[in-house]
Design an enzyme around this catalytic site. Sequence first.
Site, PDB file in Angstrom:
ATOM      1  N   ASP A 111       1.937 -20.222  32.917  1.00 37.91           N
ATOM      2  CA  ASP A 111       1.414 -18.868  33.137  1.00 37.91           C
ATOM      3  C   ASP A 111       2.101 -18.306  34.294  1.00 37.91           C
ATOM      4  O   ASP A 111       2.446 -18.825  35.325  1.00 37.91           O
ATOM      5  CB  ASP A 111       0.017 -19.286  33.714  1.00 37.91           C
ATOM      6  CG  ASP A 111      -0.669 -17.655  34.360  1.00 37.91           C
ATOM      7  OD1 ASP A 111      -0.382 -16.721  33.393  1.00 37.91           O
ATOM      8  OD2 ASP A 111      -1.380 -17.576  35.275  1.00 37.91           O
ATOM      9  N   ASN A 166      -5.229  -7.757  24.422  1.00 39.60           N
ATOM     10  CA  ASN A 166      -6.530  -8.245  25.056  1.00 39.60           C
ATOM     11  C   ASN A 166      -7.415  -7.242  25.602  1.00 39.60           C
ATOM     12  O   ASN A 166      -6.998  -6.133  25.387  1.00 39.60           O
ATOM     13  CB  ASN A 166      -5.990  -9.288  26.442  1.00 39.60           C
ATOM     14  CG  ASN A 166      -7.084  -9.855  26.949  1.00 39.60           C
ATOM     15  OD1 ASN A 166      -7.948 -10.227  26.380  1.00 39.60           O
ATOM     16  ND2 ASN A 166      -6.811 -10.104  28.110  1.00 39.60           N
ATOM     17  N   ASP A 169     -12.764  -6.038  23.924  1.00 36.59           N
ATOM     18  CA  ASP A 169     -14.345  -5.604  24.095  1.00 36.59           C
ATOM     19  C   ASP A 169     -14.218  -4.292  24.985  1.00 36.59           C
ATOM     20  O   ASP A 169     -15.312  -3.505  25.003  1.00 36.59           O
ATOM     21  CB  ASP A 169     -14.744  -6.640  24.951  1.00 36.59           C
ATOM     22  CG  ASP A 169     -14.120  -7.148  26.196  1.00 36.59           C
ATOM     23  OD1 ASP A 169     -12.997  -7.130  26.004  1.00 36.59           O
ATOM     24  OD2 ASP A 169     -14.800  -7.589  27.345  1.00 36.59           O
ATOM     25  N   GLY A 468      34.141  -6.258  63.327  1.00 41.67           N
ATOM     26  CA  GLY A 468      33.032  -5.780  64.349  1.00 41.67           C
ATOM     27  C   GLY A 468      32.932  -4.228  63.884  1.00 41.67           C
ATOM     28  O   GLY A 468      33.390  -3.464  62.997  1.00 41.67           O
ATOM     29  N   GLY A 473      37.088  -1.723  68.774  1.00 42.62           N
ATOM     30  CA  GLY A 473      38.120  -1.933  69.732  1.00 42.62           C
ATOM     31  C   GLY A 473      39.048  -3.127  68.719  1.00 42.62           C
ATOM     32  O   GLY A 473      40.092  -3.780  69.126  1.00 42.62           O
ATOM     33  N   SER A 542      34.629  -5.066  57.638  1.00 42.04           N
ATOM     34  CA  SER A 542      34.188  -6.215  56.693  1.00 42.04           C
ATOM     35  C   SER A 542      32.644  -6.490  57.105  1.00 42.04           C
ATOM     36  O   SER A 542      32.408  -7.587  57.716  1.00 42.04           O
ATOM     37  CB  SER A 542      34.943  -7.550  56.857  1.00 42.04           C
ATOM     38  OG  SER A 542      35.493  -7.738  58.083  1.00 42.04           O
TER      39      SER A 542
END
Length: 634
Positions: A111, A166, A169, A468, A473, A542
């Site tokens: 399921d 489904n 009804d 950084g 720096g 980076s």
Amino acid sequence: MAGPTRDHSAGGQPDLPRHTRTNLLRFITCGSVDDGKSTLIGRLLYDCKLLFEDQLASLETDSRRFGTTGAGQLDLALLVDGLAAEREQGITIDVAYRFFATGRRRFIVADTPGHEQYTRNMVTGASTAQAAVLLVDARKGLLTQTRRHSHIVSLLGVRHVVLAVNKMDAIGWDRAVFERITAAYRAFARELGLEHVTCIPLSALTGDNVTSASPAMAWYDGPSLLQYLETVEIAFPARSSAFRMPVQWVNRPHQDFRGFAGTVASGCVQVGDPVAVLPGGRTTRIEQIVTMDGVLEVANAGDAVTLVLSDDLDVSRGDVIASADDRPEVCDQFLAHVVWMGEQPLLPGRPYLLRLGTASVGAQVTELKYAVNVSTQERVAAKCLARNEVGVCNLATDQPIALEPYRTNQAMGSFILIDRMSNATVGCGMIEFALRRASNVHRQKMTVNKAARAAASGQKPCVLWFTGLSGAGKSTIADLVEQELHRRGCRTMSLDGDNVRNGLNKDLGFTDVDRVENVRRVAEVARLMVEAGLIVLVSLISPFRSERLMARSLVEEDEFLEIFVDAPLAICEARDPKGLYRKTRAGLIPNFTGIGSPYEPPEHPDLVLASGTEEPERLTSHVIQALASRGIIP
């Protein structure tokens, strides 16, 4: 535990010994949220009299507490929705597996969740299924998730699909609505190549057409769902297909025995057969087939065995033992469909771990050819894949692996992608075909190598990777370090982020995809310069840990120093040497690292420079001391 109850529905409890002699069908239920998947499975278990008395008692209690079907009625979905969060929210989150059986067949049903957020769990359930029951709410018709699940089912090679319309009804058993939905789905299924589609109108709530014909839908003359599941003919892999066995581990209980354990993925093998060990390609013969129950002459698909080879070959986990006369391909590039499941998008160029069978190798998407619109099957240009999207990609691995197209051999053609930082599974893929790229290109061994170049320079080559925020720096410190190294007679090269974007990477922007490619190119250049015997100083924001890990992996472990130039965002913004923060705050620069785009600080850097509190000259001395202590410079 009490025995199965026998007074709550029609039908009889199957004879258990008889179960063991019938064949097994694995199927999934899938579809959109609230289409009734859990209720349907609960109805099957209930009507087949496969519930124990204590289970029924618990169901009655849970129905009063969590039920959604009205006072005094059993909520059959609660038989499957086992997690507390599922019961409280009324949705399926995890994959729930259930076993049941009738007099004609045994079943394992998965399921699977309907919510888009849990599509990855649906893929897990579908990966071992032989048939799929796709539910559609008759009131809503086909939805995006209906189409997405159908697309995934087709990719995973599930060819038998039941469209279970489904809640009939709820629409007064209207035949016209059913036929309109089935006509639309059959047209969609043809585009996917789903050839075996059976459409069944039903109501999981009332049980109509679930286990027996419904008097409320006399106009329907097809099978009930259970009748279909009991009689559908599933083509099992032919035992005559080529032999493949991924090696799981080397079995060496003592010095006189060495075998290779694994599960036969396809075909069969017998003592004396010639086999090849891939990706290396060396050949030998099967000397012995050993199992827990003794020695065999023949092993078939699905058998867990230990193979003893006639020759003493170097075989390890991840290798594939295959028929010498009919081998899988060995390559390091291939085209595949990928279903992305990660929170962060798939980015071409980003390094991942790829697991295929028992092999685990480094990999990256080299080209995202297109994404697929699951509603229209249209091919859409894309630079990345978001969660739950499907795309077609070229992938490259860092070493050759044995593989086959998924349509030929599912075990040898399916893989998962794993995030290298979190170890989470972020994607799964189905291989279409190997890419035969540059087969005439081989690495040339040169007489003057890295060691010779380093010796001539009197230094140890390495990469100093300064990372950084903008304004921390990095470039200033790297420049001071290079000046000091130059004064000492060291041979160096600086790769500054701004400088490379004026040449090598001038074609790249600042999206996440472009940032990944920016780092990849710089890392490859840095690797070449290390080969040249240089000390390479890279000053690059980076922002992503995974790319910095990739850069480290390109060189030897002791040839890479990750140096975190650590300054708080407020200090970097106050410095603002290029005026970038000011422009960003004015809305002129989107995706700026630290504000519009994230920065992932190193978790275990080789060196931390507190550039927010110490002067650049002092920080430079820290770097020089670190290089001297590691023997990189005298």
